[in-house]
Design an enzyme around this catalytic site. Structure first.
Site, PDB file in Angstrom:
ATOM      1  N   ASP A  52      72.256  62.872  29.351  1.00 17.89           N
ATOM      2  CA  ASP A  52      72.675  61.867  28.385  1.00 17.89           C
ATOM      3  C   ASP A  52      71.584  61.582  27.356  1.00 17.89           C
ATOM      4  O   ASP A  52      70.451  62.060  27.472  1.00 17.89           O
ATOM      5  CB  ASP A  52      73.042  60.567  29.114  1.00 17.89           C
ATOM      6  N   TYR A 111      66.889  65.804  40.294  1.00 20.88           N
ATOM      7  CA  TYR A 111      66.502  64.878  39.232  1.00 20.88           C
ATOM      8  C   TYR A 111      65.281  64.081  39.676  1.00 20.88           C
ATOM      9  O   TYR A 111      65.095  63.816  40.867  1.00 20.88           O
ATOM     10  CB  TYR A 111      67.638  63.908  38.901  1.00 20.88           C
TER      11      TYR A 111
END
Length: 241
Positions: A52, A111
């Site tokens: 994002d 992540y």
């Protein structure tokens, strides 16, 4: 030919990975570079997944396949390096089998989320979350471990997908002056990591109980009132094939 290309990027000035009209994105920049260098108008690159706006990548992977691309890997590598901006770094270019797909062939991803509870640093604002109180690392780990395994993460995502079951393989934390959280899973939903991190921080600061987090995993519901940790501290760390 089909190529597997790994790269890293500073997401601060991008509106995410995926191409969007009138906005600067990583995919958009790369596709324009391919069009410019190789004179191919209908090129499309496929990322391992989307990041994002404001999210960074230590190692993202994409595949690109086109009949007009018939070059050695080092030629592609040098061409891309000569044209990418200072916030994109090409790491490696490999020729791969025509069947390779950067998204569908990925087996898991890791992540990383970086939290600074030590000392505010103005010049790190876009690369970490600063919190103005010390974090109890053990409580963060306790909360993180609730998420390990296969769960319906509907409560911890803003995704519109109907299939929201994912498997978190492992979690870990690393501590120096900063707290660094690592989460590895077979896939991630939109905002999933940021909502998990926010929940763990709320537990560490006594704003939510472990029982409540567990309840949201056992009885998932869309629109659960879970906060969203800022994008600045999030990095796509590694993609596994």
């Amino acid at each position: 030919m089909n190529y597997k290309i790994s790269l890293r990027y500073d997401g601060s000035l991008f509106y995410g990975w995926a191409r969007q009209p009138q906005k600067r994105t990583v995919q958009g920049d790369l596709e324009e570079i391919f069009k410019s260098i190789f004179k191919i108008n209908n090129i499309r690159i496929i990322g391992s997944g989307r990041t994002d706006k404001g999210v960074h990548a230590y190692e993202q992977t994409f595949s690109v396949k086109h009949s007009a691309l018939k070059y050695d890997s080092h030629i592609i590598y040098q061409a891309l390096c000569s044209r990418t901006s200072s916030d994109i770094q090409i790491l490696e270019v490999q020729k791969v089998d025509d069947s390779f797909h950067a998204q569908y062939n990925a087996t898991s991803k890791t992540y990383q989320y970086v939290i600074n509870d030590y000392e505010f640093d103005l010049f790190r604002n876009n690369y970490e979350l600063f919190v103005n109180q010390k974090i109890n690392d053990q409580k963060i780990l306790e909360a993180l471990e609730l998420f390990v395994g296969e769960h319906d993460f509907k409560s911890f995502s803003t995704s519109e997908l109907t299939m929201t079951i994912r498997r978190i393989n492992w979690v870990k934390i690393k501590r120096d002056t900063h707290l660094i959280i690592y989460i590895n899973a077979n896939g991630f939903l939109k905002n999933m990591v940021r909502m998990i991190v926010a929940s763990c921080l709320d537990y560490a600061f006594n704003k939510i109980s472990l029982a409540k987090i567990h309840e949201l995993l056992i009885y998932p519901k869309k629109g659960a009132s879970i906060k969203l940790a800022p994008a600045c501290g999030l990095y796509l760390y590694k993609v596994y094939y």
